[in-house]
Design an enzyme around this catalytic site. Structure first.
Site, PDB file in Angstrom:
ATOM      1  N   CYS A 167       2.921   4.011  -0.512  1.00  0.00           N
ATOM      2  CA  CYS A 167       1.724   3.726  -1.297  1.00  0.00           C
ATOM      3  C   CYS A 167       1.666   2.216  -1.514  1.00  0.00           C
ATOM      4  CB  CYS A 167       1.719   4.497  -2.621  1.00  0.00           C
ATOM      5  SG  CYS A 167       3.085   4.043  -3.726  1.00  0.00           S
ATOM      6  N   THR A 168       0.789   1.762  -2.369  1.00  0.00           N
ATOM      7  CA  THR A 168       0.571   0.323  -2.534  1.00  0.00           C
ATOM      8  C   THR A 168       1.801  -0.408  -3.058  1.00  0.00           C
ATOM      9  OG1 THR A 168      -1.748   0.790  -3.020  1.00  0.00           O
ATOM     10  CG2 THR A 168      -0.949  -1.421  -3.530  1.00  0.00           C
TER      11      THR A 168
END
Length: 321
Positions: free
Chosen positions: A191-192
């Site tokens: 994810c980020t």
């Protein structure tokens, strides 16, 4: 914009700090008040979410002010080892401060998970390429659909979920079947910044999946530390502030933000006749009515007036994480 991995002095006017940590908090109201006071006293803006499971957020402000807030965070019980990803910016990426109490610092909606104890195996950025290139690994993007559209790792599965809360249902109905079809004996998720995939690994383990891995520090740490000629990342990474998206080395990306639907818009989208600054884009042109577009146009007019006067307009703020 340049990146920072520790706490050295910087000549940039604005420092951005993305942070999270799963650690138990007994008195969330007291912690919220402590953080809000520290941010206000040091001209730091952004969003911080406080829950019984930990703290998550992104803040920005004068470098010395941000550092005071980080020191305040690390002074809280259980947060001495808080991981922070820094970047420099020329302009403030946030126009206001929000410190909020939530049930979860990232909403999955599955009760009983404890990422502090149940998370999968952390994989350092330098070891990530070998893991996801292995045909026995199923790579899953745990971000939202619009994030995956503008950038992803090679070969990653895109659940195309509208929110992280949709991920459990997707895995139960599609993800597990994909593992079986691919003959994968392990899963690698990303994810980020690391928080969503960390919580997602705890969920998969609770579902009985073994061999669960996740990218330590998320895409941002990977883009910051991996040379572009060795990278398996394609495109840009959406971020929840006025930068909108970043590329390798955390350099500024090419995407803008549609102020009507809050979706990232590519240079091609911006060239479309459906893109009107502050009013519409190809993603939302047919989903908004004339009254809504009229309000957006007036808001944009006020933003432009404020810009000409050299003052910030709250209507031009960034989307929430």
């Amino acid at each position: 914009m340049s990146s920072l991995t520790s706490d050295p002095a910087t000549s940039a006017p604005i420092r951005v700090a993305a942070l999270y940590r799963f650690a138990p908090i007994e008195d969330t109201a007291a912690v919220r008040d402590i953080l809000e006071t520290a941010c206000l006293a040091n001209e730091v803006r952004g969003t911080l979410l406080v829950a019984e499971e930990g703290i998550n957020g992104t803040i920005a402000g004068p470098p010395e002010g941000v550092q005071v807030v980080i020191q305040t965070l690390r002074g809280l019980a259980g947060f001495a080892d808080l991981d922070v990803k820094y970047a420099d910016a020329d302009e403030p990426p946030f126009l206001r401060l929000k410190v909020r109490i939530k049930k979860e610092i990232v909403t999955l909606g599955v009760p009983g998970l404890d990422p502090r104890r149940e998370a999968g195996v952390y994989v350092a950025p330098q070891d990530w390429n070998a893991l996801i290139a292995d045909p026995r690994t199923l790579v899953i993007d745990t971000r939202n659909d619009y994030e995956g559209r503008i950038g992803a790792f090679e070969g990653a599965i895109q659940p195309n979920t509208r929110s992280f809360r949709d991920f459990p249902a997707w895995f139960r109905t599609e993800g597990r079947a994909l593992m079986q079809q691919a003959g994968a004996d392990r899963v690698a998720m990303y994810c980020t910044g690391g928080i969503r995939c960390e919580k997602a690994t705890a969920f998969l383990k609770a579902e009985g999946v073994e061999g669960v891995h996740h990218l330590e520090g998320g895409i941002l740490r990977y883009l910051e530390t991996t040379p572009q000629d060795q990278s398996l990342w394609n495109g840009e990474c959406f971020v929840f502030d006025e930068r909108v998206a970043v590329g390798h080395g955390l350099s500024a990306g090419s995407h803008a933000l549609c102020r009507a639907c809050r979706m990232p818009v590519s240079p091609e989208d911006q060239a479309s006749p459906d893109f009107v600054e502050g009013v519409s884009c190809p993603h939302c042109r047919t989903t908004r009515n004339d009254d809504q577009r009229g309000r957006y146009a007036e808001r944009q007019r006020q933003v432009e007036i404020a810009d000409r006067r050299g003052v910030a307009h709250i209507g031009g703020g960034a989307p929430e994480a």
